[in-house]
Scaffold this motif. Structure first.
Motif, mmCIF file in Angstrom:
data_model
loop_
_atom_site.group_PDB
_atom_site.id
_atom_site.type_symbol
_atom_site.label_atom_id
_atom_site.label_comp_id
_atom_site.label_asym_id
_atom_site.label_seq_id
_atom_site.Cartn_x
_atom_site.Cartn_y
_atom_site.Cartn_z
ATOM 1 N N ASP A 147 -8.091 -25.827 46.958
ATOM 2 C CA ASP A 147 -8.855 -26.547 47.977
ATOM 3 C C ASP A 147 -9.288 -25.634 49.126
ATOM 4 O O ASP A 147 -9.921 -26.083 50.078
ATOM 5 C CB ASP A 147 -8.033 -27.722 48.532
ATOM 6 N N GLU A 148 -8.929 -24.322 49.025
ATOM 7 C CA GLU A 148 -9.266 -23.372 50.072
ATOM 8 C C GLU A 148 -10.642 -22.747 49.760
ATOM 9 O O GLU A 148 -11.057 -22.727 48.599
ATOM 10 C CB GLU A 148 -8.189 -22.277 50.158
ATOM 11 N N LEU A 149 -11.305 -22.230 50.790
ATOM 12 C CA LEU A 149 -12.668 -21.706 50.589
ATOM 13 C C LEU A 149 -12.666 -20.302 50.009
ATOM 14 O O LEU A 149 -13.547 -19.945 49.242
ATOM 15 C CB LEU A 149 -13.432 -21.704 51.926
ATOM 16 N N ASP A 150 -11.686 -19.480 50.389
ATOM 17 C CA ASP A 150 -11.717 -18.052 50.056
ATOM 18 C C ASP A 150 -10.503 -17.684 49.208
ATOM 19 O O ASP A 150 -9.405 -17.512 49.726
ATOM 20 C CB ASP A 150 -11.738 -17.245 51.369
ATOM 21 N N PHE A 151 -10.717 -17.521 47.901
ATOM 22 C CA PHE A 151 -9.598 -17.204 47.001
ATOM 23 C C PHE A 151 -9.177 -15.734 47.087
ATOM 24 O O PHE A 151 -8.255 -15.319 46.402
ATOM 25 C CB PHE A 151 -9.939 -17.592 45.560
ATOM 26 N N ASP A 152 -9.863 -14.943 47.925
ATOM 27 C CA ASP A 152 -9.400 -13.571 48.163
ATOM 28 C C ASP A 152 -8.195 -13.559 49.097
ATOM 29 O O ASP A 152 -7.484 -12.559 49.181
ATOM 30 C CB ASP A 152 -10.510 -12.710 48.775
ATOM 31 N N GLN A 153 -7.989 -14.658 49.811
ATOM 32 C CA GLN A 153 -6.846 -14.743 50.732
ATOM 33 C C GLN A 153 -5.615 -15.224 49.959
ATOM 34 O O GLN A 153 -5.721 -16.160 49.161
ATOM 35 C CB GLN A 153 -7.150 -15.718 51.867
ATOM 36 N N PRO A 154 -4.467 -14.616 50.185
ATOM 37 C CA PRO A 154 -3.257 -14.996 49.453
ATOM 38 C C PRO A 154 -2.637 -16.278 50.018
ATOM 39 O O PRO A 154 -3.158 -16.871 50.966
ATOM 40 C CB PRO A 154 -2.324 -13.817 49.710
ATOM 41 N N ILE A 155 -1.532 -16.679 49.426
ATOM 42 C CA ILE A 155 -0.724 -17.791 49.917
ATOM 43 C C ILE A 155 0.665 -17.240 50.184
ATOM 44 O O ILE A 155 1.171 -16.412 49.417
ATOM 45 C CB ILE A 155 -0.688 -18.924 48.880
ATOM 46 N N VAL A 156 1.263 -17.685 51.278
ATOM 47 C CA VAL A 156 2.621 -17.284 51.634
ATOM 48 C C VAL A 156 3.470 -18.545 51.676
ATOM 49 O O VAL A 156 3.127 -19.494 52.377
ATOM 50 C CB VAL A 156 2.646 -16.560 52.994
ATOM 51 N N SER A 157 4.567 -18.559 50.907
ATOM 52 C CA SER A 157 5.367 -19.768 50.751
ATOM 53 C C SER A 157 6.826 -19.473 51.078
ATOM 54 O O SER A 157 7.444 -18.592 50.472
ATOM 55 C CB SER A 157 5.199 -20.236 49.300
ATOM 56 N N VAL A 158 7.371 -20.205 52.052
ATOM 57 C CA VAL A 158 8.715 -19.942 52.573
ATOM 58 C C VAL A 158 9.656 -21.071 52.141
ATOM 59 O O VAL A 158 9.344 -22.246 52.340
ATOM 60 C CB VAL A 158 8.677 -19.863 54.126
ATOM 61 N N SER A 159 10.795 -20.712 51.574
ATOM 62 C CA SER A 159 11.784 -21.700 51.140
ATOM 63 C C SER A 159 12.959 -21.745 52.107
ATOM 64 O O SER A 159 13.529 -20.706 52.434
ATOM 65 C CB SER A 159 12.322 -21.334 49.743
ATOM 66 N N LEU A 160 13.336 -22.960 52.522
ATOM 67 C CA LEU A 160 14.480 -23.163 53.422
ATOM 68 C C LEU A 160 15.332 -24.313 52.906
ATOM 69 O O LEU A 160 14.813 -25.235 52.274
ATOM 70 C CB LEU A 160 13.981 -23.492 54.838
ATOM 71 N N GLY A 161 16.622 -24.260 53.183
ATOM 72 C CA GLY A 161 17.505 -25.346 52.774
ATOM 73 C C GLY A 161 18.031 -25.149 51.361
ATOM 74 O O GLY A 161 18.304 -24.022 50.950
ATOM 75 N N VAL A 162 18.183 -26.258 50.628
ATOM 76 C CA VAL A 162 18.849 -26.155 49.323
ATOM 77 C C VAL A 162 17.935 -25.459 48.302
ATOM 78 O O VAL A 162 16.711 -25.489 48.428
ATOM 79 C CB VAL A 162 19.343 -27.533 48.812
ATOM 80 N N PRO A 163 18.526 -24.811 47.294
ATOM 81 C CA PRO A 163 17.727 -24.067 46.310
ATOM 82 C C PRO A 163 16.868 -24.975 45.433
ATOM 83 O O PRO A 163 17.153 -26.165 45.276
ATOM 84 C CB PRO A 163 18.775 -23.360 45.433
ATOM 85 N N ALA A 164 15.806 -24.378 44.879
ATOM 86 C CA ALA A 164 14.922 -25.100 43.964
ATOM 87 C C ALA A 164 14.483 -24.150 42.854
ATOM 88 O O ALA A 164 14.593 -22.932 42.991
ATOM 89 C CB ALA A 164 13.701 -25.626 44.704
ATOM 90 N N VAL A 165 13.997 -24.730 41.757
ATOM 91 C CA VAL A 165 13.437 -23.914 40.673
ATOM 92 C C VAL A 165 11.913 -23.998 40.733
ATOM 93 O O VAL A 165 11.328 -25.088 40.625
ATOM 94 C CB VAL A 165 13.954 -24.361 39.288
ATOM 95 N N PHE A 166 11.304 -22.842 40.954
ATOM 96 C CA PHE A 166 9.851 -22.697 41.036
ATOM 97 C C PHE A 166 9.320 -22.425 39.635
ATOM 98 O O PHE A 166 9.838 -21.552 38.929
ATOM 99 C CB PHE A 166 9.559 -21.520 41.971
ATOM 100 N N LEU A 167 8.333 -23.201 39.222
ATOM 101 C CA LEU A 167 7.666 -22.982 37.939
ATOM 102 C C LEU A 167 6.434 -22.130 38.200
ATOM 103 O O LEU A 167 5.579 -22.512 39.010
ATOM 104 C CB LEU A 167 7.248 -24.313 37.316
#
Ligand code: MD6
Ligand code: FE
Length: 225
Positions: A147-167
């Motif tokens: 949904d973002e305009l510029d796919f040259d820009q990355p995404i930064v994703s921060v995890s906090l709290g209990v663990p999760a499994v990222f697919l």
């Protein structure tokens, strides 16, 4: 790789920074898990999340198909990601309050810039932060962030709290995803060739974190506009 080593870029930009010490796991051509990268920011992040959610409380959005999401969400920054029966989009206003989203906290901007740089994306400046709240059983089904305009820009994703499994899947929904455990303080950065890979979060397992209790909080930084 043909471009400059991102680790070296970070060292040049932030000489003497202890940030250089955190472990960087490569999960794609231009995708990395920075283990524990957010630990140094923990106290500031906790305070900032409380400020944001007191102004723009978590809510369960509805998908265009009419399903209520199990993950509760809110936003800060100039734009926020929203979903309703009309579709997915970025909006400058919180549809609940009809006022602008809370400003991006300085600690959020700082963390997202440094993390992006460590993955080789030295010009990243986020204008949108989606804040996700998972309870036991909450999940995020396989999707692409587009949904973002510029796919040259990355995404930064921060995890906090209990663990999760990222697919972490491929560019086709049919590609079998890898399972990557994410723990409190881990940061995932991806862009370039990996920007449109399918991904999701398995149903959250019951667990306990000293500050966040049974919850997992995820901050996803993007350049929306
Ligand atoms: C989450 N993350 O970790 C959901 N999207 O709770 C995402 O959907 C995501 O982690 C794009 C890039 C990284 C992500
Ligand atoms: Fe996503």
């Amino acid at each position: 790789m043909t471009h400059t080593d991102p680790a070296k870029v970070t060292m040049d930009l932030f000489p003497g920074s202890t940030i250089y010490e955190s472990k960087r796991e490569q999960i794609g051509a231009e995708a990395f898990v920075l283990r524990g990268f957010a630990q140094d920011y923990e106290a500031d992040l906790i305070q900032a999340i409380a400020n944001v959610t007191s102004n723009a409380p978590f809510r369960h959005m509805v998908t265009p198909g009419g399903f209520t999401m199990s993950v509760a969400m809110t936003n800060c920054g100039s734009y926020g990601w929203v979903s309703d029966r009309k579709g997915y989009r970025y909006s400058a206003l919180d549809p609940v309050s009809q006022t602008p989203w809370p400003a991006m906290p300085a600690s959020f901007l700082d963390l997202s810039r440094h993390a992006a740089a460590k993955a080789g994306f030295v010009t990243f400046a986020s204008d949108a932060c989606l804040v996700n709240c998972y309870e036991p059983g909450s999940r995020l089904s396989l999707h692409q962030d587009k949904d973002e305009l510029d796919f040259d820009q990355p995404i930064v994703s921060v995890s906090l709290g209990v663990p999760a499994v990222f697919l972490f899947g491929g560019l086709s929904r049919k590609d079998k995803p890898e399972r990557i455990p994410l723990f409190h303080g881990d940061v995932v950065v991806w862009g370039g060739a990996d920007r449109l890979r399918y991904h999701g979060i398995l149903p959250l397992k019951e667990s306990h974190h000293p500050h966040f209790g049974k919850q997992r909080i995820n901050l996803t930084f993007r350049k929306a506009v």
